[in-house]
Design an enzyme around this catalytic site. Sequence first.
Site, PDB file in Angstrom:
ATOM      1  CG  ASP A   1      -1.914   1.001   1.279  1.00  0.00           C
ATOM      2  OD1 ASP A   1      -2.719   1.135   0.351  1.00  0.00           O
ATOM      3  OD2 ASP A   1      -1.971   1.921   2.136  1.00  0.00           O
TER       4      ASP A   1
ATOM      5  CD  GLU B   1      15.199 -14.037   4.948  1.00  0.00           C
ATOM      6  OE1 GLU B   1      14.243 -14.637   5.517  1.00  0.00           O
ATOM      7  OE2 GLU B   1      15.829 -13.293   5.426  1.00  0.00           O
TER       8      GLU B   1
HETATM    9  C1  NOJ Z   1      -4.459   3.044  -0.805  1.00  0.00           C
HETATM   10  C2  NOJ Z   1      -5.793   1.916  -0.455  1.00  0.00           C
HETATM   11  O1  NOJ Z   1      -5.909   1.207  -1.695  1.00  0.00           O
HETATM   12  C3  NOJ Z   1      -6.678   2.940   0.009  1.00  0.00           C
HETATM   13  O2  NOJ Z   1      -7.945   2.188   0.168  1.00  0.00           O
HETATM   14  C4  NOJ Z   1      -6.455   3.528   1.355  1.00  0.00           C
HETATM   15  O3  NOJ Z   1      -7.433   4.370   1.629  1.00  0.00           O
HETATM   16  C5  NOJ Z   1      -4.837   4.316   1.255  1.00  0.00           C
HETATM   17  N1  NOJ Z   1      -4.006   3.614   0.237  1.00  0.00           N
HETATM   18  C6  NOJ Z   1      -4.406   4.553   2.513  1.00  0.00           C
HETATM   19  O4  NOJ Z   1      -3.870   3.436   3.091  1.00  0.00           O
END
Ligand code: NOJ
Length: 561
Positions: A221, A271
Amino acid sequence: MTDVLDSSPNPDTRDNDADAGATWWRQATVYQIYPRSFSDANGDGIGDLTGITSRVPYLKQLGVNAVWLSPFYPSALADGGYDVDDYRDVDPKIGTLDDFDEMIATLHEANIKLIADIVPNHSSDRHVWFQQALAAGKGSPERERYIFRDGLGENGEIPPSDWISMFGGPAWSRVEDGQWYLHLFAKEQPDFNWKNPEVHEDFLKTLRFWSDRGVDGFRVDVAHGCAKELPDVLPTQAELDATPTTDGKHPIWDRNEVHDIYAEWRQVLDEYDPPRTAVAEAWVDSAERRARYASPNELGQAFNFDLLEADFDAGQFLEIVSTNLAEAQIAGSSTTWVFSNHDVVRHATRYGLPARGGRDVKQGSEWLLSGGTEPELDIATGLRRARAASLFMLGLPGSAYLYQGEELGLGEVADIPADQHQDPAYFHNPGVDPGRDGCRVPLPWTVDGPSFGFGPARAHLPQPEWFGSLSVEAESGDPSSTLNLYRRALALRAELQTAESLEWQGSDARSVLHFRRANGWEVVTNFGPEAIPLPAGEVLVSSGLLDDGTLPGETTVWLRN
Ligand code: NOJ
């Protein structure tokens, strides 16, 4: 127009078996599950891991190679689970670690891999580290794990900068002793300080924790936001917006140092046997910048949102496919394709809205519906185009990422009542941004029932009446349904998937795209409104009914020659 595009760096990566060893992910079909909205086994209105386990036969029949599971960690759900309290546990609202083990074992028995979402840019404000940071106070090593600053003004009452968070509202929040912490997203999502070695160590521990439990890969993310270099005197928001994000020197986004993090991760991922894979969510400026995240020395793949941002338009699709295959080749990776996910309006709805000449989307907000029902929406057109676009995508080299419900042709739910919204994007911009709840409404499994088979009780977001007609039950028995289109296409894709290359066939790039894969598999999409003569070949599958020797408008066909 005949042009060969080969994204394979060398022949041994031209793996035509998506299950095969270390490179299974290169051309995999990955199905995104948003766990709270997929299947509710215990009847509390929230989807759970046992619900997912119970649906593995459905996933197997659909024919996906992997599941990408959005965050399932303990969370107060300030941002749908992307506010993580504990990276090495399961949210008790949706299950236990034992449920997780059972889910992964059942997936693996069905030959389906699992990609876990990992959230390294920020934790939740309930994470033990953030709680310790609050308790330990100013100047403490505990605060060094996050980004704390003194405020401006006589009493520090003015935030360190005027930055606006991604969801709207200030990006700094004040704590009791007067300091401020940075949160690029909701105030419940404090940003980590990746200059702190403890943060590095802890994430390596998390990667090992889930890899040891059998997780096959990670979706990373906000991968482009972790490394930050914040000067003592912070730039204003206007200055930040004017700073290029192309040279790796922006204070926040896509800094060159971010790659040190993923090079370190790669060593841990390697790993394992087979090595764990990873895919970056990195909204960066250029194909070249994106390729860095996808390098084999780092994460392996990066999401390419170009098709998701495009109109249903032959010229845009041609350019995007050509560029991304070339880019993947440079990166030594395989490309990824995606039309829908939990952040954007579902593509069956998007394509039923007026074209916008290519889109510039940041976290979905610019596409979101105007609030309430959408007067300009043409549902039939949206679905016809979505089916054609998906069938086009499933014929491409590279990995296809599907979002739960797109295989049903599900549209966005645009009329969620104000008091039932959950998304922070909605609350920070009331009346302006309808937020992302409309694509997160729990799936319909049956034609009726209290939550259309999602579970025994009402679902946590309201489902509209029309969901029943798009349920798995309704579509299973209808040979022309979107579900049966996806099933047929995925079965054929498994059989036909071949070298990561395509050859464009002479076609009118303004309205028709026609490409051929190495084994005589051909994909033709007619983007225009008028029928065209059907090219020669054995018809394998089509996104709409073929009229006597013609390919209707807004329709894709797969042929074998
Ligand atoms: C991207 C994620 O897909 C989204 O749903 C989220 O709100 C933001 N990153 C923050 O983590």
